[in-house]
Design a protein around this motif. Structure first.
Motif, mmCIF file in Angstrom:
data_model
loop_
_atom_site.group_PDB
_atom_site.id
_atom_site.type_symbol
_atom_site.label_atom_id
_atom_site.label_comp_id
_atom_site.label_asym_id
_atom_site.label_seq_id
_atom_site.Cartn_x
_atom_site.Cartn_y
_atom_site.Cartn_z
ATOM 1 N N VAL A 56 0.832 -1.213 0.000
ATOM 2 C CA VAL A 56 0.000 0.000 0.000
ATOM 3 C C VAL A 56 0.867 1.264 0.000
ATOM 4 C CG1 VAL A 56 -1.688 1.356 1.297
ATOM 5 C CG2 VAL A 56 -1.982 -1.123 1.066
ATOM 6 N N ALA A 57 1.897 1.279 0.830
ATOM 7 C CA ALA A 57 2.743 2.476 0.925
ATOM 8 C C ALA A 57 3.400 2.791 -0.412
ATOM 9 C CB ALA A 57 3.806 2.282 2.009
ATOM 10 N N ARG A 58 3.944 1.776 -1.086
ATOM 11 C CA ARG A 58 4.581 1.980 -2.389
ATOM 12 C C ARG A 58 3.558 2.492 -3.405
ATOM 13 N NH1 ARG A 58 9.247 0.049 -5.127
ATOM 14 N NH2 ARG A 58 8.959 -0.177 -7.378
ATOM 15 N N ALA A 59 2.364 1.924 -3.353
ATOM 16 C CA ALA A 59 1.325 2.349 -4.296
ATOM 17 C C ALA A 59 0.933 3.808 -4.082
ATOM 18 C CB ALA A 59 0.102 1.444 -4.161
ATOM 19 N N ARG A 60 0.845 4.221 -2.832
ATOM 20 C CA ARG A 60 0.464 5.610 -2.549
ATOM 21 C C ARG A 60 1.543 6.587 -3.007
ATOM 22 N NH1 ARG A 60 -2.057 4.664 3.537
ATOM 23 N NH2 ARG A 60 -4.115 3.929 2.834
ATOM 24 N N VAL A 61 2.814 6.234 -2.766
ATOM 25 C CA VAL A 61 3.896 7.097 -3.244
ATOM 26 C C VAL A 61 3.888 7.150 -4.768
ATOM 27 C CG1 VAL A 61 6.398 7.401 -3.340
ATOM 28 C CG2 VAL A 61 5.318 6.697 -1.204
ATOM 29 N N LEU A 62 3.659 6.016 -5.405
ATOM 30 C CA LEU A 62 3.589 5.976 -6.871
ATOM 31 C C LEU A 62 2.502 6.929 -7.364
ATOM 32 C CD1 LEU A 62 3.637 2.695 -8.989
ATOM 33 C CD2 LEU A 62 2.298 4.674 -9.647
ATOM 34 N N ARG A 63 1.328 6.861 -6.725
ATOM 35 C CA ARG A 63 0.238 7.764 -7.117
ATOM 36 C C ARG A 63 0.636 9.220 -6.958
ATOM 37 N NH1 ARG A 63 -3.073 10.146 -3.763
ATOM 38 N NH2 ARG A 63 -2.740 8.623 -2.107
ATOM 39 N N GLN A 64 1.270 9.558 -5.843
ATOM 40 C CA GLN A 64 1.664 10.941 -5.596
ATOM 41 C C GLN A 64 2.696 11.422 -6.610
ATOM 42 O OE1 GLN A 64 2.935 10.292 -1.584
ATOM 43 N NE2 GLN A 64 0.987 10.937 -0.685
ATOM 44 N N LEU A 65 3.621 10.548 -6.982
ATOM 45 C CA LEU A 65 4.634 10.924 -7.968
ATOM 46 C C LEU A 65 3.997 11.182 -9.333
ATOM 47 C CD1 LEU A 65 7.465 8.408 -7.009
ATOM 48 C CD2 LEU A 65 7.435 10.869 -6.582
ATOM 49 N N ARG A 66 3.008 10.359 -9.683
ATOM 50 C CA ARG A 66 2.329 10.576 -10.968
ATOM 51 C C ARG A 66 1.480 11.845 -10.942
ATOM 52 N NH1 ARG A 66 3.991 8.784 -15.453
ATOM 53 N NH2 ARG A 66 1.998 8.056 -16.311
ATOM 54 N N GLU A 67 0.990 12.210 -9.747
ATOM 55 C CA GLU A 67 0.181 13.428 -9.629
ATOM 56 C C GLU A 67 1.016 14.679 -9.880
ATOM 57 O OE1 GLU A 67 -1.476 13.053 -5.753
ATOM 58 O OE2 GLU A 67 -3.209 11.879 -6.431
ATOM 59 N N ILE A 68 2.333 14.596 -9.699
ATOM 60 C CA ILE A 68 3.198 15.742 -10.008
ATOM 61 C C ILE A 68 3.880 15.553 -11.370
ATOM 62 C CG2 ILE A 68 3.556 16.354 -7.597
ATOM 63 C CD1 ILE A 68 6.333 15.083 -7.763
ATOM 64 N N ALA A 69 3.240 14.716 -12.208
ATOM 65 C CA ALA A 69 3.649 14.546 -13.608
ATOM 66 C C ALA A 69 5.049 13.976 -13.765
ATOM 67 C CB ALA A 69 3.537 15.874 -14.360
ATOM 68 N N MET A 70 5.464 13.111 -12.862
ATOM 69 C CA MET A 70 6.773 12.482 -12.997
ATOM 70 C C MET A 70 6.666 11.306 -13.969
ATOM 71 S SD MET A 70 9.357 11.031 -10.035
ATOM 72 C CE MET A 70 10.033 12.653 -9.635
ATOM 73 N N PRO A 71 7.566 11.224 -14.965
ATOM 74 C CA PRO A 71 7.527 10.115 -15.926
ATOM 75 C C PRO A 71 7.847 8.783 -15.262
ATOM 76 C CG PRO A 71 9.481 11.460 -16.254
ATOM 77 C CD PRO A 71 8.637 12.184 -15.261
ATOM 78 N N LEU A 72 7.421 7.686 -15.920
ATOM 79 C CA LEU A 72 7.538 6.359 -15.316
ATOM 80 C C LEU A 72 8.978 5.984 -14.971
ATOM 81 C CD1 LEU A 72 4.959 4.237 -17.347
ATOM 82 C CD2 LEU A 72 4.754 5.112 -15.024
ATOM 83 N N THR A 73 9.913 6.317 -15.856
ATOM 84 C CA THR A 73 11.304 5.950 -15.585
ATOM 85 C C THR A 73 11.815 6.635 -14.323
ATOM 86 O OG1 THR A 73 12.006 7.710 -17.093
ATOM 87 C CG2 THR A 73 11.873 5.468 -17.987
ATOM 88 N N ALA A 74 11.437 7.900 -14.133
ATOM 89 C CA ALA A 74 11.848 8.628 -12.935
ATOM 90 C C ALA A 74 11.127 8.103 -11.702
ATOM 91 C CB ALA A 74 11.591 10.118 -13.106
ATOM 92 N N VAL A 75 9.846 7.731 -11.872
ATOM 93 C CA VAL A 75 9.087 7.161 -10.757
ATOM 94 C C VAL A 75 9.775 5.903 -10.243
ATOM 95 C CG1 VAL A 75 6.943 5.956 -10.147
ATOM 96 C CG2 VAL A 75 6.846 8.111 -11.403
ATOM 97 N N GLU A 76 10.173 5.042 -11.158
ATOM 98 C CA GLU A 76 10.839 3.802 -10.770
ATOM 99 C C GLU A 76 12.144 4.092 -10.023
ATOM 100 O OE1 GLU A 76 12.103 -0.498 -12.745
ATOM 101 O OE2 GLU A 76 11.817 1.259 -14.048
#
Length: 357
Positions: free
Chosen positions: A51-71
């Protein structure tokens, strides 16, 4: 059969804030694979630890971070993740500033805009210094966007730049190389001006033109910069100056010595005591003699107290080796001027004795 402690994708979606379709996408991309997949039905199940990883992933995408940077952020340690986030924000801000400039050019082209009203033509380095000095008195406060702006007033003789954060007010007047075509006043976005300062400083002359909703900084051999206007009404600073009252004490002191004494001062509040031939920098509630600085003092002896965050920047932007402090009482605004050049003036609000206690 799945482990009874695992949750189906719908429950995991609710807890993480991601939709089921987004979870499938992130699973297929390898960013958030399910803990288990039923080999018969293909249903996906997730562990509570995800759950924690998923929430951070969501927050990173909300600030328009590309997938490679999110990873990269998700797999990095805290310090590296923070660095990657800072890099991403810098890129967003740069892209936004570039987009604003391009949009301003496009709007001008679409409307067939002719050159705007000439406010003034100024030497670039002089204008850049003045903008940086005055913008130290700005602040970003919710619901008060005008406090983050720089107010410009142009006449046929001078151009005045003014800013205030309610605790300080700074104003500087400049004599233009070419005067305004007519009187003009408006408040310009301070962040836009900050972004333009580096280019302005490198231009010999800058032509300032007023257009609807903004100003253009026209610079030969450099890209023109557009700065937005703020619609809010700027505080009546002229009335503020007019109502200051009579100066009762005037002290002229070395700017460098006074700043050094403030840098060595250990508290967030500071008291200045002007008397005889000195200005003493003291702790507001301490009988310790403090740091005595030689000064020329005329008028009544007076002690006045400030927040360090108000007084220090007001002094640091002063022009020249000396500053002149015009005092009107322990609870009245202090005027801070350069002793040999009066074209930069700052008002600093003191604090009352109870506040400093």
């Amino acid at each position: 059969m799945p482990n009874s402690e695992l949750m189906p994708i719908g429950v995991f979606a609710q807890r993480s804030g991601l939709t089921s379709s987004a979870l499938r996408f992130y699973a297929d991309s390898g960013l958030l694979p399910p803990a288990e997949v039923d080999p018969v039905t293909g249903y996906r199940y997730y562990d509570a630890d995800q759950v924690a990883r998923a929430r951070v992933l969501r927050q990173l995408r909300e600030i328009a971070m590309p997938l490679t940077a999110v990873e990269a952020v998700l797999d990095a340690g805290a310090d590296e993740a923070a660095r990657l986030l800072d890099e991403h924000i810098v890129k967003i801000e740069w892209d936004a500033a570039t987009a604003r400039q391009k949009a301003a050019v496009i709007k001008a082209a679409l409307s067939g805009t002719v050159p705007g009203l000439l406010i003034a033509t100024l030497k670039g380095p002089v204008l850049a210094d003045a903008v940086e000095q005055v913008l130290t008195a700005t602040a970003h406060e919710p619901g008060m966007a005008v406090l983050a702006g720089l107010h410009i007033e142009a006449s046929d003789e001078v151009i005045a730049l003014t800013a205030t954060d309610r605790y300080r007010l700074s104003t500087r007047t400049l004599v233009p190389a070419r005067p305004a075509e007519q009187t003009w006043a408006g408040t310009v976005d301070g962040d836009d001006l900050r972004a333009a300062v580096a280019e302005v400083r490198r231009s010999v002359l800058v032509r300032i033109e007023a257009v609807p909703h903004g100003i253009w900084l026209r610079m030969p051999a450099r890209e023109d910069r557009h700065c937005r206007m703020l619609p809010e009404e700027f505080p009546d600073h002229r009335q503020m100056f007019a109502s200051l009252g009579k100066v009762t004490t005037r002290a002229t002191v070395s700017k460098d010595l006074l700043l050094r004494a403030l840098e060595e001062h250990p508290c967030e509040h500071v008291a200045l005591h002007a008397s005889d031939h000195e200005v003493n920098v003291q702790h507001p509630n301490d009988d310790h003699p403090g740091i005595s600085l030689p000064a020329t003092v005329r008028g009544d002896a007076l002690q006045i107290r400030f927040e360090m965050t108000t007084l220090y920047p007001a002094l640091s932007t002063a022009i020249g080796p000396d500053v002149m402090l015009d005092l009107r009482g322990h609870d009245r605004p202090v005027t801070i001027r350069s002793a040999d050049r009066g074209d930069l003036t700052t008002l600093a609000m003191p604090i009352n004795f109870d506040h400093a206690a």
